[in-house]
Design an enzyme around this catalytic site. Structure first.
Site, PDB file in Angstrom:
ATOM      1  N   ARG A  55      29.962-103.589 -23.731  1.00 26.71           N
ATOM      2  CA  ARG A  55      29.006-103.493 -22.630  1.00 26.71           C
ATOM      3  C   ARG A  55      29.325-102.380 -21.628  1.00 26.71           C
ATOM      4  O   ARG A  55      28.436-101.885 -20.941  1.00 26.71           O
ATOM      5  CB  ARG A  55      28.908-104.835 -21.909  1.00 26.71           C
ATOM      6  CG  ARG A  55      28.287-105.916 -22.783  1.00 26.71           C
ATOM      7  CD  ARG A  55      28.021-107.182 -22.025  1.00 26.71           C
ATOM      8  NE  ARG A  55      27.405-108.186 -22.886  1.00 26.71           N
ATOM      9  CZ  ARG A  55      27.052-109.403 -22.476  1.00 26.71           C
ATOM     10  NH1 ARG A  55      27.246-109.761 -21.220  1.00 26.71           N
ATOM     11  NH2 ARG A  55      26.501-110.253 -23.322  1.00 26.71           N
ATOM     12  N   ASP A 157      20.407-114.691  -7.604  1.00 24.05           N
ATOM     13  CA  ASP A 157      21.255-114.312  -8.728  1.00 24.05           C
ATOM     14  C   ASP A 157      22.184-113.193  -8.292  1.00 24.05           C
ATOM     15  O   ASP A 157      21.899-112.478  -7.316  1.00 24.05           O
ATOM     16  CB  ASP A 157      20.411-113.869  -9.925  1.00 24.05           C
ATOM     17  CG  ASP A 157      21.165-114.013 -11.243  1.00 24.05           C
ATOM     18  OD1 ASP A 157      21.053-115.086 -11.872  1.00 24.05           O
ATOM     19  OD2 ASP A 157      21.882-113.073 -11.623  1.00 24.05           O
TER      20      ASP A 157
END
Length: 289
Positions: A55, A157
Site C-alpha cells: 500500500r 472517520d
C-alpha cells in the site's frame, strides 16, 4: 477481516513484489507498526508486512525515495500534513456495505424508534462511517420510522478519502443488493449517462447526514449528545487498553438511556463503563458519566 479481504491483501502484496517493489526492512516495519498504533490505535501484526509494503510502495515512488525510512522521515513534518493523512488512510481498512449486520437495524425498527419520544430531536452517530453506507442506512430508517421531524445522522472517520466519497453519496449499483426494495425506490436514484452503473442517495436524505473527520483516539470534535452511537468493526483492531479508553470517551457523547452498538464480533467484556448489555452487541447507558 473476512477471507476475501485477506486474499485481496495477499494478492496485492504479491503483485507489488512481482513489480520489484521496494523491500521494507524489519526495523522499518516495526517503526510503522508503532506509528500507526500511536496515531490510530490500530495494532498491526507481523503478517501485515506485505500489506504495508503493497500500500505504501507507490508513495515512495511518487517522491523518488529508495527506502521506507526516508518516507517515514517525512511524516508529521511541516508541508507533509496531507501525506501523513494519506499514509494512515492507506493502512486502515474501510470495508462496509448497506444494512450490514441487519439485526441491529431490526432493533432500531422494532424497539428504539417506537419508544423514542414523539417530537424530541433524534441524533445518531456512525462513529466509523467509512464511505457512508452505514450512515445512509441509518438515515433511511430515521426518515421512515422516527416520530421526530428533527433528526440528524453524523458520520465520522479517520480517512479523509472515504469521507469525500461518503459526502457524494454515489455508489455502484451492486451496493443496492442489501437495501430493501421499498427503501431503494424511495431514497436512491439510478444513474444515467455518465453515471450509468451507479446509484445516488436522494439529495433530501443526504442533506440530513453530515460527515466529519475524527480520529477516535485523539481529541474529538464537539459533536453534542446522541441517542444512538454505532461503533462497529473498529475495536477488533485495538488492544484492550485502547478499547477501554475509547469506550470511556465515546460514552460521554451518549444521552442517558441511549444505545451503544458494536459489531456481533465485539463486546465490552472486561471494560468498565456505564453501559449495560441489553442484547448481544447492544448496550444502553443507564446513568450520567
Amino acid at each position: 477481516m473476512g477471507r476475501s479481504a485477506m486474499e485481496t491483501i495477499n494478492q496485492e502484496g504479491n503483485f507489488y513484489a512481482s513489480l520489484g517493489s521496494i523491500v521494507i526492512q524489519k526495523h522499518e516495519f516495526a517503526w510503522i507498526k508503532d506509528y500507526l498504533y500511536k496515531k490510530s490505535g490500530i495494532v498491526l501484526n507481523d503478517s501485515k508486512q506485505a500489506l504495508v509494503s503493497g500500500r505504501l510502495d507507490k508513495r515512495l515512488r511518487h517522491y523518488g525515495l529508495s527506502s521506507y525510512s526516508e518516507y517515514f522521515g517525512c511524516l508529521d513534518k511541516a508541508g507533509f500534513e496531507q501525506e501523513t493523512l494519506m499514509a494512515i488512510d492507506l493502512l486502515t481498512t474501510n470495508e462496509t456495505y448497506f444494512f450490514r449486520e441487519p439485526k441491529h437495524f431490526d432493533f432500531l425498527r422494532h424497539h428504539f424508534f417506537p419508544s423514542h419520544p414523539a417530537g424530541r430531536p433524534l441524533r445518531i452517530w456512525s462513529a466509523a462511517s467509512s464511505s457512508g453506507e452505514e450512515a445512509y442506512t441509518l438515515a433511511m430508517l430515521a426518515a421512515e420510522f422516527s416520530k421526530s421531524i428533527q433528526w440528524e445522522i453524523i458520520g465520522t472517520d479517520i480517512s479523509t478519502r472515504v469521507l469525500d466519497k461518503a459526502r457524494q453519496g454515489l455508489y455502484p449499483l451492486l451496493a443496492m443488493e442489501k437495501i430493501p426494495v421499498p427503501l431503494l425506490k424511495k431514497y436512491c436514484l439510478k444513474g444515467v449517462d455518465e453515471y450509468e452503473g451507479f446509484m445516488l442517495i436522494d439529495p433530501m436524505l443526504r442533506s440530513r447526514v453530515k460527515f466529519i473527520y475524527a480520529n477516535l483516539i485523539e481529541t474529538l470534535p464537539d459533536l453534542g449528545k446522541f441517542d444512538v452511537i454505532f461503533l462497529r468493526n473498529v475495536m477488533i483492531y485495538f488492544d484492550m487498553p485502547t478499547k477501554a479508553r475509547l469506550v470511556q470517551r465515546i460514552q460521554n457523547y451518549l444521552r442517558p438511556g441511549g444505545y451503544f452498538i458494536v459489531s456481533h464480533s465485539e463486546s465490552l467484556n472486561g471494560i468498565k463503563s456505564d453501559l449495560k448489555l441489553v442484547s448481544p452487541s447492544i448496550y444502553r447507558k443507564t446513568t450520567e458519566v
